[in-house]
Design an enzyme around this catalytic site. Structure first.
Site, PDB file in Angstrom:
ATOM      1  N   GLY A   8      53.784 -22.630 165.046  1.00 38.27           N
ATOM      2  CA  GLY A   8      53.096 -23.395 163.995  1.00 38.27           C
ATOM      3  C   GLY A   8      52.598 -22.397 162.966  1.00 38.27           C
ATOM      4  O   GLY A   8      51.935 -21.417 163.320  1.00 38.27           O
ATOM      5  N   LYS A 117      42.785 -30.944 170.905  1.00 40.81           N
ATOM      6  CA  LYS A 117      41.522 -31.637 170.681  1.00 40.81           C
ATOM      7  C   LYS A 117      41.372 -32.870 171.564  1.00 40.81           C
ATOM      8  O   LYS A 117      40.279 -33.215 171.961  1.00 40.81           O
ATOM      9  CB  LYS A 117      41.440 -32.070 169.211  1.00 40.81           C
ATOM     10  CG  LYS A 117      41.418 -30.880 168.276  1.00 40.81           C
ATOM     11  CD  LYS A 117      40.685 -31.158 167.008  1.00 40.81           C
ATOM     12  CE  LYS A 117      41.481 -31.920 166.002  1.00 40.81           C
ATOM     13  NZ  LYS A 117      40.832 -31.900 164.681  1.00 40.81           N
ATOM     14  N   GLU A 187      45.045 -35.898 162.508  1.00 42.95           N
ATOM     15  CA  GLU A 187      44.490 -36.195 163.840  1.00 42.95           C
ATOM     16  C   GLU A 187      43.065 -36.730 163.722  1.00 42.95           C
ATOM     17  O   GLU A 187      42.644 -37.562 164.521  1.00 42.95           O
ATOM     18  CB  GLU A 187      44.561 -34.958 164.743  1.00 42.95           C
ATOM     19  CG  GLU A 187      46.004 -34.685 165.184  1.00 42.95           C
ATOM     20  CD  GLU A 187      46.185 -33.365 165.922  1.00 42.95           C
ATOM     21  OE1 GLU A 187      45.306 -32.998 166.710  1.00 42.95           O
ATOM     22  OE2 GLU A 187      47.209 -32.712 165.689  1.00 42.95           O
ATOM     23  N   HIS A 191      40.856 -41.306 164.467  1.00 45.68           N
ATOM     24  CA  HIS A 191      39.592 -41.759 165.075  1.00 45.68           C
ATOM     25  C   HIS A 191      38.844 -42.769 164.222  1.00 45.68           C
ATOM     26  O   HIS A 191      37.834 -43.312 164.660  1.00 45.68           O
ATOM     27  CB  HIS A 191      38.684 -40.547 165.335  1.00 45.68           C
ATOM     28  CG  HIS A 191      39.254 -39.587 166.342  1.00 45.68           C
ATOM     29  ND1 HIS A 191      39.038 -39.716 167.690  1.00 45.68           N
ATOM     30  CD2 HIS A 191      40.048 -38.518 166.186  1.00 45.68           C
ATOM     31  CE1 HIS A 191      39.668 -38.751 168.316  1.00 45.68           C
ATOM     32  NE2 HIS A 191      40.292 -38.004 167.427  1.00 45.68           N
TER      33      HIS A 191
HETATM   34  P1  NAD Z   1      49.284 -27.815 160.036  1.00 48.95           P
HETATM   35  O1  NAD Z   1      49.798 -29.178 159.769  1.00 48.95           O
HETATM   36  O2  NAD Z   1      48.646 -27.061 158.918  1.00 48.95           O
HETATM   37  O3  NAD Z   1      50.463 -26.883 160.618  1.00 48.95           O
HETATM   38  C1  NAD Z   1      51.311 -27.303 161.654  1.00 48.95           C
HETATM   39  C2  NAD Z   1      52.474 -26.327 161.740  1.00 48.95           C
HETATM   40  O4  NAD Z   1      53.313 -26.734 162.841  1.00 48.95           O
HETATM   41  C3  NAD Z   1      53.371 -26.318 160.490  1.00 48.95           C
HETATM   42  O5  NAD Z   1      53.725 -24.981 160.201  1.00 48.95           O
HETATM   43  C4  NAD Z   1      54.618 -27.087 160.936  1.00 48.95           C
HETATM   44  O6  NAD Z   1      55.792 -26.684 160.261  1.00 48.95           O
HETATM   45  C5  NAD Z   1      54.667 -26.704 162.408  1.00 48.95           C
HETATM   46  N1  NAD Z   1      55.455 -27.655 163.208  1.00 48.95           N
HETATM   47  C6  NAD Z   1      55.391 -29.001 163.216  1.00 48.95           C
HETATM   48  N2  NAD Z   1      56.285 -29.503 164.085  1.00 48.95           N
HETATM   49  C7  NAD Z   1      56.939 -28.433 164.624  1.00 48.95           C
HETATM   50  C8  NAD Z   1      58.000 -28.294 165.572  1.00 48.95           C
HETATM   51  N3  NAD Z   1      58.564 -29.351 166.155  1.00 48.95           N
HETATM   52  N4  NAD Z   1      58.421 -27.042 165.879  1.00 48.95           N
HETATM   53  C9  NAD Z   1      57.862 -25.951 165.287  1.00 48.95           C
HETATM   54  N5  NAD Z   1      56.845 -26.026 164.405  1.00 48.95           N
HETATM   55  C10 NAD Z   1      56.408 -27.253 164.072  1.00 48.95           C
HETATM   56  O7  NAD Z   1      48.305 -27.925 161.312  1.00 48.95           O
HETATM   57  P2  NAD Z   1      46.831 -27.292 161.487  1.00 48.95           P
HETATM   58  O8  NAD Z   1      45.893 -28.061 160.642  1.00 48.95           O
HETATM   59  O9  NAD Z   1      46.952 -25.810 161.352  1.00 48.95           O
HETATM   60  O10 NAD Z   1      46.494 -27.692 163.020  1.00 48.95           O
HETATM   61  C11 NAD Z   1      47.176 -27.129 164.121  1.00 48.95           C
HETATM   62  C12 NAD Z   1      46.576 -27.656 165.427  1.00 48.95           C
HETATM   63  O11 NAD Z   1      45.245 -27.167 165.578  1.00 48.95           O
HETATM   64  C13 NAD Z   1      46.455 -29.189 165.501  1.00 48.95           C
HETATM   65  O12 NAD Z   1      46.941 -29.630 166.758  1.00 48.95           O
HETATM   66  C14 NAD Z   1      44.963 -29.444 165.397  1.00 48.95           C
HETATM   67  O13 NAD Z   1      44.515 -30.587 166.095  1.00 48.95           O
HETATM   68  C15 NAD Z   1      44.403 -28.194 166.075  1.00 48.95           C
HETATM   69  N6  NAD Z   1      42.979 -27.951 165.733  1.00 48.95           N
HETATM   70  C16 NAD Z   1      42.098 -27.731 166.749  1.00 48.95           C
HETATM   71  C17 NAD Z   1      40.757 -27.500 166.495  1.00 48.95           C
HETATM   72  C18 NAD Z   1      39.800 -27.262 167.620  1.00 48.95           C
HETATM   73  O14 NAD Z   1      38.658 -26.902 167.374  1.00 48.95           O
HETATM   74  N7  NAD Z   1      40.190 -27.465 168.863  1.00 48.95           N
HETATM   75  C19 NAD Z   1      40.311 -27.481 165.176  1.00 48.95           C
HETATM   76  C20 NAD Z   1      41.216 -27.672 164.157  1.00 48.95           C
HETATM   77  C21 NAD Z   1      42.565 -27.898 164.441  1.00 48.95           C
END
Ligand code: NAD
Length: 335
Positions: A8, A117, A187, A191
């Site tokens: 990602g 999450k 995501e 909610h």
């Molecule tokens: P984003 O949409 O900015 O980036 C997602 C990336 O994944 C992109 O580069 C996309 O091309 C890639 N991707 C999508 N499908 C794919 C596949 N099949 N194969 C390879 N790559 C693929 O996402 P983000 O905002 O950076 O969030 C990433 C994750 O982090 C999410 O699951 C989000 O819920 C999680 N998150 C967790 C917390 C926490 O505190 N636990 C906080 C924020 C975000």
């Protein structure tokens, strides 16, 4: 050096690429996104990654692919020690099915860490504990900010009480452009009243933009289905119905709209009720509080994996490590 891959390359994936430069134990060797991957055993350059629309365009070693994760790990999985999962989790089984495929079809045998999450997503992974253990890997789930950083804080704070009555997480997130964190914002929308996974999955980016405009860029979240609950339950802190998670996300300003807090309320041995509250610095961003802790949990996982521990653990099972240097040697090595 720990040979590190980020799956990602969106807001958190690129954020992790920045944070990991400050950890001397790690070498970032691979990244993958939905359009391709790049791998360089000598290490990827941050200044080259940052402006790329897709890592498939990385000069010299970028490879376009519609199955980037599998192509990367089938070819280089035995040259990678650790993986950060910075992928969207829509549908909720996506992480579990991706991990199952990695374990079944690639030579990767190292440590995974995620920032998942949702409770259901962690449940899907928990059901794979045996498969993960048999594959020789270690998987750390729920190791971002919340769950992750804040869950661990709650698990430590709980120790002052003989019974934990409630754990309340309330987060404030400020981002100047929602498109830099599409998966995170989508995501969160799930909610809201009137939304569900299917509806959000079918929304175009324009429809998300319209929804955010209707709300002046603010998303107020209450009673979220968040894995802090199951993680604290598994750690024996309290039953999941005593854990609440909510927050306020501003998608137009980098400044946090409210401070992030975790409040643990419990009964002491003297029979009185008290609360501990931990407040995150307003100067820290989502990237700081997700990627920093995820790396800390990963370092602990790497130490455990080197001692032969395999299977699935949650963040509340571990204390993150700041660095491998300076960490205590095993007792046998001290004498
Ligand atoms: P984003 O949409 O900015 O980036 C997602 C990336 O994944 C992109 O580069 C996309 O091309 C890639 N991707 C999508 N499908 C794919 C596949 N099949 N194969 C390879 N790559 C693929 O996402 P983000 O905002 O950076 O969030 C990433 C994750 O982090 C999410 O699951 C989000 O819920 C999680 N998150 C967790 C917390 C926490 O505190 N636990 C906080 C924020 C975000």
């Amino acid at each position: 050096m720990i040979r590190f891959a980020i799956l990602g390359a969106g807001g958190l994936g690129k954020g992790m690429a920045r944070v990991v430069q400050h950890k001397s134990e790690f070498q970032l060797v691979a990244m993958a996104d939905s359009q391709g991957y790049c791998y360089d055993a000598e290490g990827l350059r941050l200044e080259t990654i940052e402006p790329l629309a897709t890592v498939a365009n990385y000069p010299e070693c970028g490879i376009p692919s519609a199955q980037a994760i599998m192509d990367l790990l089938k070819t280089h999985g035995d040259s990678i020690d650790a993986i950060f999962m910075a992928l969207p989790n829509l549908p909720v089984e996506f992480f579990a099915s991706t991990v199952r495929q990695i374990l079944g079809e690639t030579p990767f045998k190292g440590v995974f860490v995620d920032a998942l999450k949702r409770t259901q997503a962690v449940e899907h992974l928990l059901a794979m504990d045996d498969v993960i253990e048999q594959s020789g890997t270690l998987y750390i789930t729920g190791a971002g900010a919340t769950p992750g950083f804040l869950t661990t804080v709650a698990a430590v704070a709980a120790q002052s009480f003989v019974e934990v009555e409630s754990v309340d997480v309330h987060f404030g997130v400020g981002i100047s452009c929602w498109e830099s964190y599409k998966a995170t914002i989508r995501e969160d929308l799930i909610h809201l009243e009137g939304f569900d996974v299917e509806k959000v999955a079918n929304m175009s980016d324009e429809a998300v933009e319209e929804e955010l405009n209707r709300r002046n860029g603010l998303i107020e979240l209450k009673g979220m289905e968040h894995a802090d609950d199951i993680i604290l339950e598994l750690a024996g802190v309290c039953s999941r119905d005593r854990v609440t998670v909510g927050g306020l996300v501003d998608t137009r300003h980098a400044k946090k709209p409210v401070s992030t807090t975790v409040t643990v309320t419990g009964r002491t041995v003297s029979g009185v009720t008290g609360s501990h509250q931990f407040v995150l610095s307003d100067e820290t961003t989502m990237v700081d509080n997700v990627c920093g802790p995820a790396l800390g949990f990963l370092l602990r996982g790497i130490q455990m994996h080197r001692k032969g521990i395999r299977g699935l653990v949650t963040s509340a099972d571990l204390m993150p490590l700041y660095s491998l240097e300076g960490s205590r040697q095993p007792a046998s090595a001290v004498s």
